[in-house]
Design an enzyme around this catalytic site. Sequence first.
Site, PDB file in Angstrom:
ATOM      1  N   HIS A 103      33.309  29.958  55.064  1.00  0.00           N
ATOM      2  CA  HIS A 103      32.263  29.034  54.898  1.00  0.00           C
ATOM      3  C   HIS A 103      31.465  30.308  55.612  1.00  0.00           C
ATOM      4  O   HIS A 103      31.824  31.312  56.364  1.00  0.00           O
ATOM      5  CB  HIS A 103      32.523  27.851  55.899  1.00  0.00           C
ATOM      6  CG  HIS A 103      33.858  26.934  55.177  1.00  0.00           C
ATOM      7  ND1 HIS A 103      34.847  26.947  55.499  1.00  0.00           N
ATOM      8  CD2 HIS A 103      33.765  26.010  53.914  1.00  0.00           C
ATOM      9  CE1 HIS A 103      35.546  26.338  54.468  1.00  0.00           C
ATOM     10  NE2 HIS A 103      34.574  25.757  53.834  1.00  0.00           N
ATOM     11  N   LYS A 153      39.460  27.302  36.627  1.00  0.00           N
ATOM     12  CA  LYS A 153      39.105  29.127  36.496  1.00  0.00           C
ATOM     13  C   LYS A 153      40.978  29.764  35.761  1.00  0.00           C
ATOM     14  O   LYS A 153      40.546  30.614  35.334  1.00  0.00           O
ATOM     15  CB  LYS A 153      38.143  29.522  37.616  1.00  0.00           C
ATOM     16  CG  LYS A 153      36.753  29.094  37.135  1.00  0.00           C
ATOM     17  CD  LYS A 153      35.832  29.584  37.844  1.00  0.00           C
ATOM     18  CE  LYS A 153      34.807  28.854  38.169  1.00  0.00           C
ATOM     19  NZ  LYS A 153      33.667  28.927  38.874  1.00  0.00           N
TER      20      LYS A 153
END
Length: 121
Positions: A104, A62
């Site tokens: 995470h 991206k």
Amino acid sequence: MIQGVGIDLTELSRIRQVATKEPRFITRVLTAAEQHQYEQFDGQRAVEYLGGRWSLKESFAKAMHTGIGAAVGFQDIEILDNDAGAPVVTKSPFDGNVQVSVSHTADLVMTEVILEEGAQQ
């Protein structure tokens, strides 16, 4: 000067499901050196590592404004943990500095990649 920024958010349950259903997913996403690190983990930590690398590579693509495909593939990018456990880009098609971050939760992995003009560190 910043050349690109990419972020990604991935559900770890999706990574677990795909890796279980299609074991070649691991070798498609991870380079040989990343696979070596991955093999040191099991259970949730293995899923976090695999999901983190998937997400980091999506973020990288991206930032390059290409997405994963012909211009940038999973094997073109390598991100290994250093001795402190931080992810470091060791191979990429970008000729400059690449900064990466991964976080995470029990269910999600979020990553960010910043591409900076200049010599690689």
